[in-house]
Design a protein around this motif. Sequence first.
Motif, PDB file in Angstrom:
ATOM      1  N   GLU A   1      -7.786  -0.204  -1.524  1.00 34.86           N
ATOM      2  CA  GLU A   1      -8.446  -1.358  -0.930  1.00 34.86           C
ATOM      3  C   GLU A   1      -9.720  -0.921  -0.201  1.00 34.86           C
ATOM      4  O   GLU A   1     -10.752  -1.557  -0.283  1.00 34.86           O
ATOM      5  CB  GLU A   1      -7.463  -1.974   0.072  1.00 34.86           C
TER       6      GLU A   1
ATOM      7  N   THR B   1       0.842  -1.197   0.000  1.00 34.52           N
ATOM      8  CA  THR B   1       0.000   0.000   0.000  1.00 34.52           C
ATOM      9  C   THR B   1       0.878   1.249   0.000  1.00 34.52           C
ATOM     10  O   THR B   1       0.623   2.215  -0.722  1.00 34.52           O
ATOM     11  CB  THR B   1      -0.924  -0.011   1.237  1.00 34.52           C
TER      12      THR B   1
ATOM     13  N   ASP C   1      -4.673  -0.702  -5.570  1.00 34.79           N
ATOM     14  CA  ASP C   1      -4.246  -1.381  -4.350  1.00 34.79           C
ATOM     15  C   ASP C   1      -5.306  -2.397  -3.967  1.00 34.79           C
ATOM     16  O   ASP C   1      -6.246  -2.082  -3.258  1.00 34.79           O
ATOM     17  CB  ASP C   1      -4.027  -0.362  -3.217  1.00 34.79           C
TER      18      ASP C   1
HETATM   19 MG   LIG Z   1      -2.193  -2.881   1.894  1.00 36.68          MG
END
Ligand SMILES: [Mg+2]
Length: 598
Positions: free
Chosen positions: A436, A395, A517
């Motif tokens: 995400e 990330t 992500d």
């Molecule tokens: Mg992550």
Amino acid sequence: MSEQGATTKDRSAVRTLLRLWPYVRPVRARVGTAALVAVVASCLGLVIPLVLKWIVDGPVAGRDPGGVWWGALLVLALGVGEAVLFGLRRWLVARPLAGVEAAMRADLYRHLQRLPIAFHDRWPSGQLLSRATTDLSLIRMFLAFPLTFLFVNGVTVVVGCGLLLAQDWSLGLVLLVPVAPLIAVCSLFESRYSLVARRAQDQVGDVTTVVEESVLGIRVIKGFGRHRSQAEAFRALSERLRGTELGKARLLAGIWAVITIVPELAVGAALVLGTVQVADGGLSAGTLVAFLSTALALRWPVESIGFLLAMSQEAATSVERFFEVMDEAEEDAEEDAGGSGPVAGTPPGGLRFENVSFRYPDAPEGAPPVLAGVDLVVRPGETMALVGATGSGKTTLTALVPRLHEVTGGRILLDGVDVAAMSRKRLRELVSVAFEEPTLFSASVGENVLMGAGPGGAGEPELRRALEVAQAGFVRDLPQGAATQVGEQGLSLSGGQRQRLALARAVLGRPRFLVLDDPLSALDVHTEALVEAALRDVLRDTTALVVAHRPSTVMLADRVALLSAGRIAAVGTHQELLRDSPEYAWLMSGAESTDGAR
Ligand SMILES: [Mg+2]
Ligand SMILES: Nc1ncnc2c1ncn2[C@@H]1O[C@H](COP(=O)(O)OP(=O)(O)O)[C@@H](O)[C@H]1O
């Protein structure tokens, strides 16, 4: 943030409040006029005792009822004039000061949007909320009231004291004796009060944070039955705030008592002395009446000083809290930093990480950096999957491309141009991101997706295409289709639905670079396969870096990079890595033990 108050002890309230000048400047004419009007009004009140003196020594002493009537009318007219002028003052300042508050709030909001992510990582949101609301109202109230009245009442007291001394200097001195100790007590009060005020306002911010987290996290709280612990945390903070507020009230009560009782005693003493003088014939009855009514007329201006000072102190604290946020450096300007041409000596094209290292600004001293020397080339048009264990920094690495954080070493090139040398505007045009945690705003589904459009905007066809790529067919079945409003944070949608909308937002503008992500983590395997097929179509001429966990997502990519221990440990096709990298094979197999894998 609660401890900061204690360290800023020796600040000057006046100097802090002066920082408001840029905001007050545009309305200075009106505020100044209003203050003058209030001074005139207040001094009109001081004329009344003089009329009373004239009535007592003239018509009353001469037994002339007509004269008394005239005097009474004059007093009435003065009273009405005073009321009208105070009304005028209020009218003069109300609108401009609401404007000042709005301007400050707009500035704060704009600034918050431009502050780097690192700032928001550091500051609790409740602290920011309370600054944007409570503190700004306190500042507006200060400008509307204490600012003017400290001046007006000050002038009134000075003029009134002049009148008292002019009427009878010995009686006047009796009244003025307590002034010096009063000033001493006031300044002592002020310094004590400023500390408590700061503490109270910080604690309001803490309470706001807990309320905000409880509301946003209501699902977790209910799901885990944490009402009680959350309520306890809230109660503890409220109790603390209540204690601080009580302390404030105690201080106020103390200063109030001193400010009320001392002048009261002085007036009593003057009354006794004055009566003796009248009896001796040294003083006319009218003068004594005028003297005492002037002293009484000065009661409000004197008594008000305590809470005017308290309000100013609170406003100073608010100004301090406001500028604590405003003084934080924004991300650099939107303009090109110059030298944004392709970097000499590197082959242009694609997305390149060159010896990129990064550590979070708030990371503990000795901790190793999250990324240490990442080298990676994603060729133009290529899709690269990024794989790594949880916490390996995937990330973080993706966040460096759109410069949500700044690299602490090395550089990232987009088509040969260092992102650090690019304007943010240009960067946003080139790179699209999906995270995400899909964030949706309180707006319609369509508006949420269209946010991903470049400066040219996007229309119905682009929206339809993006929803199609993201397999967001569910939008058609919503009550009003793409015009359906989604609740705060999109909580009325499922996690997978939210992810698909965030993905649609990312692909909407057909970006040259796409950074995803783990955007498919909440989808079922079948939907994921459909999204992948559609993405393959979009990604054909897009250079993409996609964080992935599941083999099915990794298959989508042309090549895979393995992130491990802060650097890229291996790059290759899925098959190659399965064969050559035990860690990769282990990550993909979901094996339970790392033994033998490393
Ligand atoms: Mg992550
Ligand atoms: N805002 C932050 N401040 C400090 N440390 C952070 C922050 N975000 C992540 N980290 C740390 O950086 C490391 C990498 O996190 P992350 O990039 O989210 O990993 P991944 O996405 O691979 O699971 C972790 O050890 C995490 O604790």
